[in-house]
Design a protein around this motif. Structure first.
Motif, PDB file in Angstrom:
ATOM      1  N   ARG A  42       0.742  -1.152   0.114  1.00  0.00           N
ATOM      2  CA  ARG A  42       0.245   0.291   0.161  1.00  0.00           C
ATOM      3  C   ARG A  42       1.209   1.485  -0.118  1.00  0.00           C
ATOM      4  NH1 ARG A  42      -4.821   1.483  -1.537  1.00  0.00           N
ATOM      5  NH2 ARG A  42      -4.857   2.136   0.516  1.00  0.00           N
ATOM      6  N   TYR A  43       2.042   1.262   0.455  1.00  0.00           N
ATOM      7  CA  TYR A  43       2.988   2.624   0.564  1.00  0.00           C
ATOM      8  C   TYR A  43       4.317   2.008   0.155  1.00  0.00           C
ATOM      9  CZ  TYR A  43      -1.443   3.446   2.979  1.00  0.00           C
ATOM     10  OH  TYR A  43      -2.349   3.819   3.786  1.00  0.00           O
ATOM     11  N   PRO A  44       4.300   1.922  -1.657  1.00  0.00           N
ATOM     12  CA  PRO A  44       5.388   2.019  -1.586  1.00  0.00           C
ATOM     13  C   PRO A  44       6.531   2.599  -1.013  1.00  0.00           C
ATOM     14  CG  PRO A  44       4.048   1.725  -3.264  1.00  0.00           C
ATOM     15  CD  PRO A  44       3.153   2.279  -2.002  1.00  0.00           C
ATOM     16  N   GLY A  45       7.829   2.334  -1.199  1.00  0.00           N
ATOM     17  CA  GLY A  45       8.922   2.761  -0.468  1.00  0.00           C
ATOM     18  C   GLY A  45       9.356   3.578   0.867  1.00  0.00           C
ATOM     19  N   LEU A  46       8.178   2.059   1.926  1.00  0.00           N
ATOM     20  CA  LEU A  46       7.848   2.363   2.816  1.00  0.00           C
ATOM     21  C   LEU A  46       9.250   2.504   3.746  1.00  0.00           C
ATOM     22  CD1 LEU A  46       6.237   2.942   5.758  1.00  0.00           C
ATOM     23  CD2 LEU A  46       5.597   0.874   4.983  1.00  0.00           C
ATOM     24  N   LYS A  47      10.021   3.084   4.097  1.00  0.00           N
ATOM     25  CA  LYS A  47      10.927   2.567   5.158  1.00  0.00           C
ATOM     26  C   LYS A  47      10.835   1.568   6.308  1.00  0.00           C
ATOM     27  CE  LYS A  47      11.220   7.325   5.708  1.00  0.00           C
ATOM     28  NZ  LYS A  47      12.366   8.520   6.707  1.00  0.00           N
ATOM     29  N   VAL A  48      11.931   0.785   6.551  1.00  0.00           N
ATOM     30  CA  VAL A  48      11.906  -0.169   7.498  1.00  0.00           C
ATOM     31  C   VAL A  48      11.044   0.384   8.722  1.00  0.00           C
ATOM     32  CG1 VAL A  48      13.374  -2.047   8.803  1.00  0.00           C
ATOM     33  CG2 VAL A  48      13.760  -1.701   6.151  1.00  0.00           C
ATOM     34  N   ALA A  49      11.866   1.205   9.132  1.00  0.00           N
ATOM     35  CA  ALA A  49      11.883   2.271  10.849  1.00  0.00           C
ATOM     36  C   ALA A  49      10.498   2.378  10.623  1.00  0.00           C
ATOM     37  CB  ALA A  49      12.754   3.742  10.991  1.00  0.00           C
ATOM     38  N   ASP A  50      10.098   3.042   9.704  1.00  0.00           N
ATOM     39  CA  ASP A  50       8.182   3.560   9.611  1.00  0.00           C
ATOM     40  C   ASP A  50       7.843   1.828   9.764  1.00  0.00           C
ATOM     41  OD1 ASP A  50       8.902   5.833   9.599  1.00  0.00           O
ATOM     42  OD2 ASP A  50       8.903   6.130   6.965  1.00  0.00           O
ATOM     43  N   LEU A  51       7.896   1.464   8.817  1.00  0.00           N
ATOM     44  CA  LEU A  51       6.890  -0.261   9.163  1.00  0.00           C
ATOM     45  C   LEU A  51       7.389  -0.726  10.689  1.00  0.00           C
ATOM     46  CD1 LEU A  51       5.808  -2.164   7.469  1.00  0.00           C
ATOM     47  CD2 LEU A  51       8.136  -3.220   7.484  1.00  0.00           C
ATOM     48  N   LEU A  52       8.436  -0.481  11.271  1.00  0.00           N
ATOM     49  CA  LEU A  52       8.351  -1.116  12.807  1.00  0.00           C
ATOM     50  C   LEU A  52       7.674  -0.024  13.779  1.00  0.00           C
ATOM     51  CD1 LEU A  52      12.102  -1.641  13.053  1.00  0.00           C
ATOM     52  CD2 LEU A  52      10.762  -3.085  13.548  1.00  0.00           C
ATOM     53  N   ARG A  84      21.386   6.593   2.751  1.00  0.00           N
ATOM     54  CA  ARG A  84      22.072   5.760   2.157  1.00  0.00           C
ATOM     55  C   ARG A  84      21.651   4.234   3.176  1.00  0.00           C
ATOM     56  NH1 ARG A  84      22.228   4.620  -3.128  1.00  0.00           N
ATOM     57  NH2 ARG A  84      23.355   2.803  -2.836  1.00  0.00           N
ATOM     58  N   ARG A  85      21.681   5.225   4.192  1.00  0.00           N
ATOM     59  CA  ARG A  85      21.475   4.220   5.222  1.00  0.00           C
ATOM     60  C   ARG A  85      19.980   3.781   5.582  1.00  0.00           C
ATOM     61  NH1 ARG A  85      22.639   8.518   9.846  1.00  0.00           N
ATOM     62  NH2 ARG A  85      21.690  10.018   8.437  1.00  0.00           N
ATOM     63  N   GLN A  86      19.437   4.548   4.858  1.00  0.00           N
ATOM     64  CA  GLN A  86      18.072   3.834   4.593  1.00  0.00           C
ATOM     65  C   GLN A  86      17.742   2.766   3.414  1.00  0.00           C
ATOM     66  OE1 GLN A  86      15.865   7.392   2.763  1.00  0.00           O
ATOM     67  NE2 GLN A  86      14.756   8.104   4.659  1.00  0.00           N
ATOM     68  N   ARG A  87      16.413   2.255   4.300  1.00  0.00           N
ATOM     69  CA  ARG A  87      16.014   0.938   3.319  1.00  0.00           C
ATOM     70  C   ARG A  87      14.549   0.926   3.318  1.00  0.00           C
ATOM     71  NH1 ARG A  87      17.530  -4.017   7.120  1.00  0.00           N
ATOM     72  NH2 ARG A  87      16.009  -2.530   8.792  1.00  0.00           N
ATOM     73  N   LEU A  88      14.898   1.323   1.647  1.00  0.00           N
ATOM     74  CA  LEU A  88      12.860   1.512   1.238  1.00  0.00           C
ATOM     75  C   LEU A  88      12.730   0.051   0.543  1.00  0.00           C
ATOM     76  CD1 LEU A  88      13.568   4.675  -0.135  1.00  0.00           C
ATOM     77  CD2 LEU A  88      12.980   4.051   1.553  1.00  0.00           C
ATOM     78  N   LEU A  89      11.438  -0.237   1.344  1.00  0.00           N
ATOM     79  CA  LEU A  89      10.840  -1.411   0.540  1.00  0.00           C
ATOM     80  C   LEU A  89       9.601  -1.401  -0.028  1.00  0.00           C
ATOM     81  CD1 LEU A  89      10.195  -2.602   4.562  1.00  0.00           C
ATOM     82  CD2 LEU A  89      12.484  -3.780   2.707  1.00  0.00           C
ATOM     83  N   TYR A  90       9.942  -2.283  -0.916  1.00  0.00           N
ATOM     84  CA  TYR A  90       8.769  -3.020  -2.724  1.00  0.00           C
ATOM     85  C   TYR A  90       7.731  -3.953  -2.582  1.00  0.00           C
ATOM     86  CZ  TYR A  90      11.058   1.857  -3.715  1.00  0.00           C
ATOM     87  OH  TYR A  90      10.917   3.439  -3.481  1.00  0.00           O
TER      88      TYR A  90
END
Length: 155
Positions: A42-52, A84-90
């Motif tokens: 639902r939120y492409p590019g969601l950061k792992v930190a935000d998902l947590l 570059r430290r951000q991990r974005l999820l798709y």
């Protein structure tokens, strides 16, 4: 005490997640996998930190679920362009297909329930569910959801 509503929520939740649970079992997945896939889709590019933050689970719990979804090709992870430290999820096409299937099961259940109500009752149900969510929590995804809900109601 509102035992009537408490118990109705327990049973509604049981059946609402039960339909996808059966489907997920075939893949060796559980509810945590479903929740991760839902928000990543639902939120492409969601950061792992935000998902947590949204899921309110530990880094260790997310790590196990995320590793399995990455290894099996349901999600891809990319680094942020600016940081570059951000991990974005798709979600991958395989992940998108799974989410669509699970959401289809849940949509069928919702549609059946709403068919037994007057059209304006759907708005009451949505207001009730929004009111049940702790609005003091600064979840970015929830803010996005509420913003889109408010935008939808303006259209």
């Amino acid at each position: 005490m509102r035992w009537d509503i408490i118990e109705l929520l327990f049973f509604a939740y049981r059946d609402f997640v039960g339909d996808p649970d059966q489907e997920l079992e075939a893949f060796g997945f559980g509810r945590a996998h479903h929740r991760v896939m839902h928000f990543v889709y639902r939120y492409p590019g969601l950061k792992v930190a935000d998902l947590l933050d949204v899921l309110r689970i530990t880094k260790q719990s997310l790590g196990r679920v995320l590793k399995q979804l990455l290894d099996e090709g349901y999600i891809v992870q990319k680094t942020g362009d600016n940081d570059r430290r951000q991990r974005l999820l798709y979600a991958t096409p395989k992940g998108e297909a799974l989410v669509q299937k699970l959401a289809g099961l849940q949509t069928t259940r919702i549609t059946k329930a709403l068919a037994e109500m007057a059209p304006q009752d759907a708005e009451t149900v949505k207001r009730f569910l929004r009111a049940m969510i702790d609005r003091d929590d600064p979840d970015k995804v929830l803010e996005t959801i509420f913003a889109s809900v408010n935008q939808d109601s303006k259209e």
